[in-house]
Design a protein around this motif. Sequence first.
Motif, mmCIF file in Angstrom:
data_model
loop_
_atom_site.group_PDB
_atom_site.id
_atom_site.type_symbol
_atom_site.label_atom_id
_atom_site.label_comp_id
_atom_site.label_asym_id
_atom_site.label_seq_id
_atom_site.Cartn_x
_atom_site.Cartn_y
_atom_site.Cartn_z
ATOM 1 N N LYS A 1 -11.347 2.687 -0.720
ATOM 2 C CA LYS A 1 -11.342 1.403 -1.424
ATOM 3 C C LYS A 1 -11.740 1.581 -2.883
ATOM 4 O O LYS A 1 -11.099 1.036 -3.792
ATOM 5 N N ASP B 1 -5.844 0.429 -9.420
ATOM 6 C CA ASP B 1 -5.292 -0.893 -9.721
ATOM 7 C C ASP B 1 -5.914 -1.469 -10.993
ATOM 8 O O ASP B 1 -5.228 -2.103 -11.809
ATOM 9 N N HIS C 1 -2.376 -3.889 -4.343
ATOM 10 C CA HIS C 1 -1.315 -3.055 -4.902
ATOM 11 C C HIS C 1 -0.063 -3.811 -5.312
ATOM 12 O O HIS C 1 0.944 -3.174 -5.665
ATOM 13 N N TRP D 1 -0.096 -7.278 2.055
ATOM 14 C CA TRP D 1 1.020 -6.899 2.949
ATOM 15 C C TRP D 1 1.522 -8.212 3.508
ATOM 16 O O TRP D 1 0.893 -8.824 4.371
ATOM 17 N N MET E 1 -4.106 -3.024 5.266
ATOM 18 C CA MET E 1 -4.454 -1.957 4.337
ATOM 19 C C MET E 1 -5.368 -2.464 3.217
ATOM 20 O O MET E 1 -5.864 -3.581 3.263
ATOM 21 N N TRP F 1 0.840 -1.209 0.000
ATOM 22 C CA TRP F 1 0.000 0.000 0.000
ATOM 23 C C TRP F 1 0.871 1.254 0.000
ATOM 24 O O TRP F 1 0.491 2.292 -0.538
ATOM 25 N N ASP F 2 2.052 1.143 0.575
ATOM 26 C CA ASP F 2 2.990 2.262 0.613
ATOM 27 C C ASP F 2 3.901 2.275 -0.608
ATOM 28 O O ASP F 2 4.031 3.287 -1.296
ATOM 29 N N GLY G 1 -6.860 -2.253 -1.135
ATOM 30 C CA GLY G 1 -6.402 -2.338 -2.514
ATOM 31 C C GLY G 1 -5.661 -3.632 -2.769
ATOM 32 O O GLY G 1 -5.409 -4.435 -1.860
ATOM 33 N N GLU H 1 -8.863 3.299 -4.804
ATOM 34 C CA GLU H 1 -7.656 2.481 -4.962
ATOM 35 C C GLU H 1 -7.913 1.266 -5.847
ATOM 36 O O GLU H 1 -7.054 0.878 -6.647
#
Length: 764
Positions: free
Chosen positions: A495, A502, A437, A423, A433, A383-384, A435, A498
Motif C-alpha cells: 500500500k 500514484d 490507480h 475496480w 486490490m 491495479w493491473d 492503491g 503504490e
Amino acid sequence: MKRLTLPTLLLSSLSSFAQKAPSENFVQYAHPLVGTAKMGHTYPGATVPFGMVQLSPDTDTIPYELNGKYNPKVYEYCAGYQYADKTIVGFSHTHFSGTGHSDLGDFQVMPTTGPLQLNPGTADQPEKGFRSRFSHQNEVAEPAYYRVKLDDHNIVAELTASNRVGMHQYTFPQSDQAHIILDLAAGIYNYPDKNVWTFVRVENDSLITGYRQTNGWARTRVEYFAMAFSKPFASYGSRNYSKKQVYRGFWGRFDQAHNFPELAGEQLRLYFDFKTTANERIKVKMALSGVSMDGALRNLRAEIPGWDFEAVKRQGQAQWQEQLGKVVIESPKKVDKENFYTAMYHAALSPTTYMDVDGQYRGLDQNIHQAKGFTNYTTFSLWDTYRALHPLFNLLEPKRNADMVQSMLAHYDQSTLHMLPIWSHYANENWCMIGYHSVPVIVDAVLKGVVPADQAQRALDACVATAHQKRFDGIGYYEQLGYVPEDKSGSSVSKTLEYAFDDWCIAQLAKKLGKSDIEAEFSKRAQNWQNVYDQRIGFMRPRLADGSFRQRFDVLSTHDQGFIEGNAWNYSLYVPQDPATLIAKMGGEKKFVPHLDSLFTMDLPDKFFAETEDITRDGIIGNYVHGNEPAHHAAYLYNWTNQPYKTQARVRMILPKMYRPTPDGLGGNDDCGQMSAWYIFSSLGFYPVAPGSPDYALGSPAVHGATINLENGKTFRIKVKNQSDKNVYVKEARLNGQKLTRPFLAYADVVKGGELVFTMAGKP
C-alpha cells in the motif's frame, strides 16, 4: 442533419476500412483459445473489440461455497471455461477476460434434444442434465466466432456478436423434442443467494424480454435483455428453483410453469419447445442493456435487425481486422505473428462498452445517465491495467482511452465518496486490490495530450480528492506517519509503495498545471516509499506504528509479510517513478545489478507455491513473478545502470517462456489485457516503466519489423537489422537517423511518426 442508421454506419465504416485494408489477414493469427487452460482465465467465445456482449461457452457452474466453506475450485472458473473440461453447460453473454476473480455469466442459453431436463447435470454424468459432452476436435474459436458440436444432443452450436447483441445459430437434428433452455439461475461464481430477482415477459411466440438482479462481486447489478428467435416456439414453460419462500399473493391461482406470459422469481429456468427437421437452423439473438428492457430491444433492432448470421460474423471479423491492423509486424515465423496478434486480441477485450445505442447508461448512483460526447466504459481492473494496457491505448487509440478517462470521471461525479474507480464494473465499485490507480491512467492520458486540455483541471481535482479519501486502508496513517503500519493495516508495504507512485503521478499533473502547492504536497508523499526501505537488509519491510520494523520477516514468503500478490523481492523493486534513487539506496550499481540478477536466477522453495493459489510455476522465472503485475517493469530496470544489455537479454528470455500460442500459453492471468499489453510493448522493443513519465524504456525487439498505424494518420516504423533468436542485444538504435545515446524513447517522438532502427548483435 441527416441521421444515418447503424447498418449504414457499419457498411460505411467497413467500406472505408476496405479501401485501406492491408493485404494480410490478421484475424487468422489471433487465437481466443490461448489462455483458456490453467490460470490464463480467458474465454474462447465471440465478441467484438471492447464489446458489451461476450458470448462464450461455460464448461461448469461452480458453487462459491462447498459445505459452508469457500470452494477453492472456483478460482479456475473466472472466465467460465476451462480447456481441460469435457462438457459444456451453456453459452452465457457476459464474461471477464483473464481476471483473478469473477462475476457475470448472465443469461445462459443451451440447446437440447430429447426428454426435457431442466437441471444442468454434472461433469461426470452430463446425460442426467442438459449439459453436453464435446470434443476440441469439433471446436473452432476465432475472433467474433465460436463453433462447437454438442455431442449428447447432436447439435452444432455457432456464436457471433455485435457490440451489444449476441447471435446464436443452432443446427438441430430431426426431432419432435427440441428445446432451447434459458437459465437465469446460472452464473460464474454462484455465491449463496447471488440472484436477487429475475423477471421475464413473453412478448409473443418469438420474443421475450426481462432482467436479472444479482448480488455478487458487484453487489447491486441489474442487467436487462431482449431475446428473439428466428422460428416461433411451439410452447414454453419455466421452473423456479428458489430455496426461499416468497410471497406469491394471488399469483398462486395460476399455473405459471406452462405458457404463462409473465414470470418472476429468484432462480428461474425457462424452456422453449420446437419441432425440427434434419439440419434445421434455429437462430437466437440476445441483446443486453444496463438501462431497461426497452433499451435492450432498441439495441437489438439497431445492431442486428435481420437474421443473416454470416453477415454478422463478417462484420465482427472486419472490426477485428481493423483493430489488429493497428500494428503490422514482420516476422518469418508464424508463431511470432500468432503470439503478437493473440496479444493484440486479448488487449482489446476490455474495458467494455457500457451504454445503449442511444447513449444511456446506468451510473454508479444507480440512476440513468446520458453520455454526451463520449462512449461510457466499464470493467476497469486498474491495479493491473494502469501499468501497460492504458499506456498502450494512449499510443494506439487515444480517442478510446480519452473516453475511458471520461467514464472514470463520470464515476467520480456519481460517487457519494467523491472518488475515482478502483475496480469497477456494471455500475458498481467492488474495491478490489489496493492503491488508487485511476490516477496514473488519467494523469498519463492528460500529460500525453490524449485528454482535452479543458478537462485537465477537472482531472486533477478528482485525483486529489481520491488520494485524500479516508476509506482507503491505512491512508490516514500514511498521511500522518509517511507509511502504512503493518499492525494497523495488512499489506502495508504494498500500500505504501503504490500510494507513493500514484502520488508522484498527481505531482506531475499539478506541475503541468502550475499548481505548486499540490505539486509540493504530492511530491513529498511520493517519497514515502523510502520509509519502508530497511537499509540494513536491503529490502522493503513492514514497519509498525511505533516506527520499528517488524521483526518476523521472510523476504521470500508471500504470506502475511506486508505484501499483496508478491514478496519482498518483487516489491522492493517497485519504485517505477524513481529507479535511480532506489538503486542508490540499495548500494549503487555494483550491488543493485547482482541483486536484480538474482531475482531471475534463484530457486524458490516449495512453500512459496503452497502459500498462494494464483501463482503457479508456469508464471515464474527464478523469483520473478511474471504471472502477477508488481514486477512487470523489473526487467527494464537495468536501463538505469551501466548494463542495459541485461534488460535486452531478460526481455527476450521472458517472451517465449511466458507466451505461447497454445491453450496453456499464458504464464498467469491475462488480467484484462495487462499481460498481453506487456507482450505487445516488449516485442516491439520498448515499455512504459512509469505511466506519467514522457519516456519509454528500450528493450530488445522480438519482431523483424513493425509499422504502428497511429490514430492521427501518421505511422511509426520499427526496423530491426540482424534479427535472430541469438542476436538479442541492441548494438545500436537510431531514431530518424540520429543515434540514441540513452536507452529511452520519448512518447512524443513516436506519435509524431518516424522510424526507429535497431541493429542487433549476438554479444552485449
